[in-house]
Each structure stands twice: as structure tokens, then as C-alpha cells.
Scaffold this active site. Sequence first.
Site, PDB file in Angstrom:
ATOM      1  N   PHE A  11      -3.698 -13.823   1.274  1.00  0.00           N
ATOM      2  CA  PHE A  11      -2.822 -13.453   0.022  1.00  0.00           C
ATOM      3  C   PHE A  11      -1.272 -13.407   0.047  1.00  0.00           C
ATOM      4  O   PHE A  11      -1.056 -13.998  -1.418  1.00  0.00           O
ATOM      5  CB  PHE A  11      -3.543 -12.354  -0.164  1.00  0.00           C
ATOM      6  CG  PHE A  11      -4.584 -11.680  -0.501  1.00  0.00           C
ATOM      7  CD1 PHE A  11      -4.758 -11.989  -2.176  1.00  0.00           C
ATOM      8  CD2 PHE A  11      -5.781 -11.575  -0.227  1.00  0.00           C
ATOM      9  CE1 PHE A  11      -5.711 -11.146  -2.627  1.00  0.00           C
ATOM     10  CE2 PHE A  11      -6.906 -11.261  -1.174  1.00  0.00           C
ATOM     11  CZ  PHE A  11      -7.258 -10.845  -2.525  1.00  0.00           C
ATOM     12  N   GLU A  24       2.201 -14.745  -2.455  1.00  0.00           N
ATOM     13  CA  GLU A  24       3.698 -13.758  -1.481  1.00  0.00           C
ATOM     14  C   GLU A  24       4.437 -14.092  -1.818  1.00  0.00           C
ATOM     15  O   GLU A  24       5.654 -14.357  -2.216  1.00  0.00           O
ATOM     16  CB  GLU A  24       3.018 -12.245  -1.236  1.00  0.00           C
ATOM     17  CG  GLU A  24       1.999 -11.460  -1.851  1.00  0.00           C
ATOM     18  CD  GLU A  24       1.910 -10.520  -0.985  1.00  0.00           C
ATOM     19  OE1 GLU A  24       1.348  -9.243  -1.038  1.00  0.00           O
ATOM     20  OE2 GLU A  24       1.219 -10.341   0.752  1.00  0.00           O
ATOM     21  N   GLU A  48       1.069  -1.323   0.062  1.00  0.00           N
ATOM     22  CA  GLU A  48      -0.279   0.366   0.060  1.00  0.00           C
ATOM     23  C   GLU A  48       0.788   0.859   0.130  1.00  0.00           C
ATOM     24  O   GLU A  48       0.859   2.012   0.189  1.00  0.00           O
ATOM     25  CB  GLU A  48      -0.920  -0.089   0.983  1.00  0.00           C
ATOM     26  CG  GLU A  48      -1.922  -1.803   1.828  1.00  0.00           C
ATOM     27  CD  GLU A  48      -1.506  -2.291   1.591  1.00  0.00           C
ATOM     28  OE1 GLU A  48      -0.478  -2.295   2.256  1.00  0.00           O
ATOM     29  OE2 GLU A  48      -2.113  -3.435   0.732  1.00  0.00           O
TER      30      GLU A  48
HETATM   31  P1  NAD Z   1      -5.488 -11.057   5.666  1.00  0.00           P
HETATM   32  O1  NAD Z   1      -5.984 -11.966   6.174  1.00  0.00           O
HETATM   33  O2  NAD Z   1      -5.196  -9.671   6.561  1.00  0.00           O
HETATM   34  O3  NAD Z   1      -6.399 -10.157   4.452  1.00  0.00           O
HETATM   35  C1  NAD Z   1      -6.477  -9.090   3.643  1.00  0.00           C
HETATM   36  C2  NAD Z   1      -7.353  -8.523   3.719  1.00  0.00           C
HETATM   37  O4  NAD Z   1      -7.430 -10.050   2.518  1.00  0.00           O
HETATM   38  C3  NAD Z   1      -8.837  -8.676   4.386  1.00  0.00           C
HETATM   39  O5  NAD Z   1     -10.009  -8.123   3.874  1.00  0.00           O
HETATM   40  C4  NAD Z   1      -9.352 -10.252   3.525  1.00  0.00           C
HETATM   41  O6  NAD Z   1     -11.626 -10.509   4.168  1.00  0.00           O
HETATM   42  C5  NAD Z   1      -8.736 -10.476   2.154  1.00  0.00           C
HETATM   43  N1  NAD Z   1      -8.627 -11.284   2.108  1.00  0.00           N
HETATM   44  C6  NAD Z   1      -7.939 -12.370   2.420  1.00  0.00           C
HETATM   45  N2  NAD Z   1      -7.590 -13.856   2.145  1.00  0.00           N
HETATM   46  C7  NAD Z   1      -8.566 -14.001   1.008  1.00  0.00           C
HETATM   47  C8  NAD Z   1      -8.834 -15.171   0.411  1.00  0.00           C
HETATM   48  N3  NAD Z   1      -8.578 -16.586   0.266  1.00  0.00           N
HETATM   49  N4  NAD Z   1     -10.056 -14.906  -0.791  1.00  0.00           N
HETATM   50  C9  NAD Z   1     -10.567 -12.794  -0.845  1.00  0.00           C
HETATM   51  N5  NAD Z   1     -10.323 -11.984   0.467  1.00  0.00           N
HETATM   52  C10 NAD Z   1      -9.099 -12.598   1.029  1.00  0.00           C
HETATM   53  O7  NAD Z   1      -4.088 -10.830   4.563  1.00  0.00           O
HETATM   54  P2  NAD Z   1      -3.025 -11.537   3.997  1.00  0.00           P
HETATM   55  O8  NAD Z   1      -5.099 -12.285   3.398  1.00  0.00           O
HETATM   56  O9  NAD Z   1      -2.880 -12.382   4.033  1.00  0.00           O
HETATM   57  O10 NAD Z   1      -3.189 -10.144   2.855  1.00  0.00           O
HETATM   58  C11 NAD Z   1      -2.497  -9.477   3.088  1.00  0.00           C
HETATM   59  C12 NAD Z   1      -1.297  -9.827   2.315  1.00  0.00           C
HETATM   60  O11 NAD Z   1      -1.459  -9.432   0.614  1.00  0.00           O
HETATM   61  C13 NAD Z   1      -0.517  -8.089   2.632  1.00  0.00           C
HETATM   62  O12 NAD Z   1       1.014  -8.975   2.390  1.00  0.00           O
HETATM   63  C14 NAD Z   1      -0.358  -7.647   1.286  1.00  0.00           C
HETATM   64  O13 NAD Z   1       0.774  -6.606   0.706  1.00  0.00           O
HETATM   65  C15 NAD Z   1      -1.319  -8.272   0.474  1.00  0.00           C
HETATM   66  N6  NAD Z   1      -2.577  -7.495   0.569  1.00  0.00           N
HETATM   67  C16 NAD Z   1      -3.318  -6.099  -0.189  1.00  0.00           C
HETATM   68  C17 NAD Z   1      -4.284  -6.130  -0.194  1.00  0.00           C
HETATM   69  C18 NAD Z   1      -5.540  -4.282   0.540  1.00  0.00           C
HETATM   70  O14 NAD Z   1      -6.787  -4.362   0.325  1.00  0.00           O
HETATM   71  N7  NAD Z   1      -3.803  -3.369   0.556  1.00  0.00           N
HETATM   72  C19 NAD Z   1      -5.741  -6.668  -0.181  1.00  0.00           C
HETATM   73  C20 NAD Z   1      -4.904  -8.429  -0.696  1.00  0.00           C
HETATM   74  C21 NAD Z   1      -3.512  -8.466  -0.223  1.00  0.00           C
END
Ligand code: NAD
Length: 289
Positions: A198, A203, A113
Amino acid sequence: MAGSLFLFNTIELSVAGQGSTPKIKEIVLGRCYEYQLNTIGPKAEKWKNCNTIWDAFHKAFAHKNPCDPKSSDYEPFFKATGMQELSKSLFWSGTYKVAHVYSDSGDRYTTLEDTLAGYLVNGLTWCGKKTDLLSSTKSDGIDYDSCPDRSVCDYTTEFWGLASETFARHARGIARVMLNGSRVDSNGTPTPYRRDSFFAKYELPNLQVGKVSELMIIVVHTNDPTGTSVGCDTDSIIMLEKDAKKRGLKVTCYDDPDDVRHILCTDTPLSSKCLFRHYSNPKMYPRLR
Ligand code: NAD
């Protein structure tokens, strides 16, 4: 083992079911100019063209059914925004707020972000509205009334999956990931690392072995009334270490490292975890009592 410390839960990053963010074009363009003013400086001739960036983004989803855009439709947007190699990348999972306090808008570390691509649309909602040829000139092809719920189609993942992949591919040196040692699944099992996140899906698999010298896991803790906070020695983190090592990455792990604690303790200075050794003498710091 960690104690309870901080209240820093993940926020819902876009609101499913609601329509696209009003004035999304103006918001994206404004963010685009402001980001470049802050990172490049006032010589606007050095800036990327924000209209080109908006057009690439808009074309990916506008005038289409909301479930139709694929991640490949967003490739021109990521090409237009560009991304530099990142020597201080910070990934997060379940730690949105604390990770961003820690990154300090890219000054200390760089989250997705804090890059132009992520910054432009972070927290916004967007989906298209299929228009016929006649009305396509009158409408911008964006649905401001409603966007599908995640149960209908996971249209946000097409964008954020590619964003995450792109970000991970640009990480160099030490890549940090901040995880939530207080996150539990519906059965109450600690899940700081989730294989359906994610981070795990888009990643970790795209970190460039050889260019990333180390994956540094930072486990932080939210205020946890159930007392189930866990640290580096928990199964979920061990699973991440295995997944990363299988990819050939060197891994280290830290529980509430002091630099993170110092930042976060501004909000909870009287918590037992925040009474660092120096501060534990009430005569020295009577102000805290
Ligand atoms: P997290 O579990 O905190 O989820 C982050 C967001 O993604 C939440 O809104 C969650 O509801 C949604 N999410 C999580 N898994 C999902 C899936 N399988 N399908 C649909 N939505 C899902 O953390 P995360 O999933 O590891 O994501 C965070 C990482 O990915 C960070 O490192 C970031 O770089 C990136 N990311 C950022 C965003 C953003 O909106 N800024 C969104 C997704 C991923």
C-alpha cells in the site's frame, strides 16, 4: 548493517473469510465519539456528526454484493470524516506494531490509524449482503456470517487504498516511513520496501512534492533468526530512494535511530543493541544484569 533486535511483525489487519465484525455500527459510533472527546474536548457541539459519518460508511457497502463497492463509494465517508494537513505523518510497511508505539496515538507522529477516518475502522472487517427491496428494510445489509477471501475479490483495498491516498495527500513537511529491515520475500530476499505494498502503490505516489520537504526512511529490525536483517544500504531501500527521487522528493534514511531504539528497548533491555554506551558498564547499571 543491522543486528537482530525487535520482534515487531505486521499483523493481519482484517480477517478475510470471516464475517463482518459484530456490532460494527456501535463500535464505529463509539470510536467516533471517543476520538472527538480526546482530540477536540467535551464541547460536543464542535464535534462532527457521528451518525452522518456512519451513514456515509454504511451506504458505501451495505445491501450490495461484497465485491461490488468501489473506492469512489467511500468518498462520502472520507469527506464526512475530513482530514487536516499533517506535519508529522508516519507511514509504515511491515512495521504495524512498532510504528504505532512510536506514533504514540498521534501524540508524537500521526499514522493513518491515528486520523479519525483510519481510527474508526482500523482492525474491523465489513462486507455487504445483497438484499432485495422487501428484506432491505428488515436487514442492515451487512454480512456477519462471511466475507470473501482476498482470492475472490480484494474488496478491502477499495477502502484502504483510498484511505492511504487521502492520508498521503495531507502529509506536509517531513514524511516518515518506517520499514522492516528483517522482512524477506518467499525466496529469502530482503524486502523492506515492496512495490506491491500500500505504501508503494497508494502513499508514495500521492505525497505532494513541494509540500513534503523530505521523505525520511526509518529502517527497524525484527528478531531475525536467519540473520538477514538489512539497512539503508540494501537494494530494496535503494529502489525506494530511486522511486521517491524520481517523483522529486528529497530522501534520507536511518537505521534503528536512537529515539526508536530507546522506545523499543523497553521490551528487550538486555539485547546487545539495547546496551547503549552509558548502560554498558555493569557497575553503573547492576539492575540490568
Ligand atoms: P504491509 O505490508 O505491512 O501491509 C499492511 C496490510 O495490508 C496487511 O494486512 C497486508 O496483508 C495488506 N496488504 C499489503 N499489500 C497488499 C496488497 N497488495 N493487496 C491487498 N492487501 C495488501 O504494509 P503496506 O502494504 O505498505 O500498508 C501499510 C501502509 O498503508 C501504511 O502506511 C498505512 O497508512 C496504510 N494501510 C493501512 C491499513 C490498515 O488496516 N490500517 C491497511 C492498508 C494500508
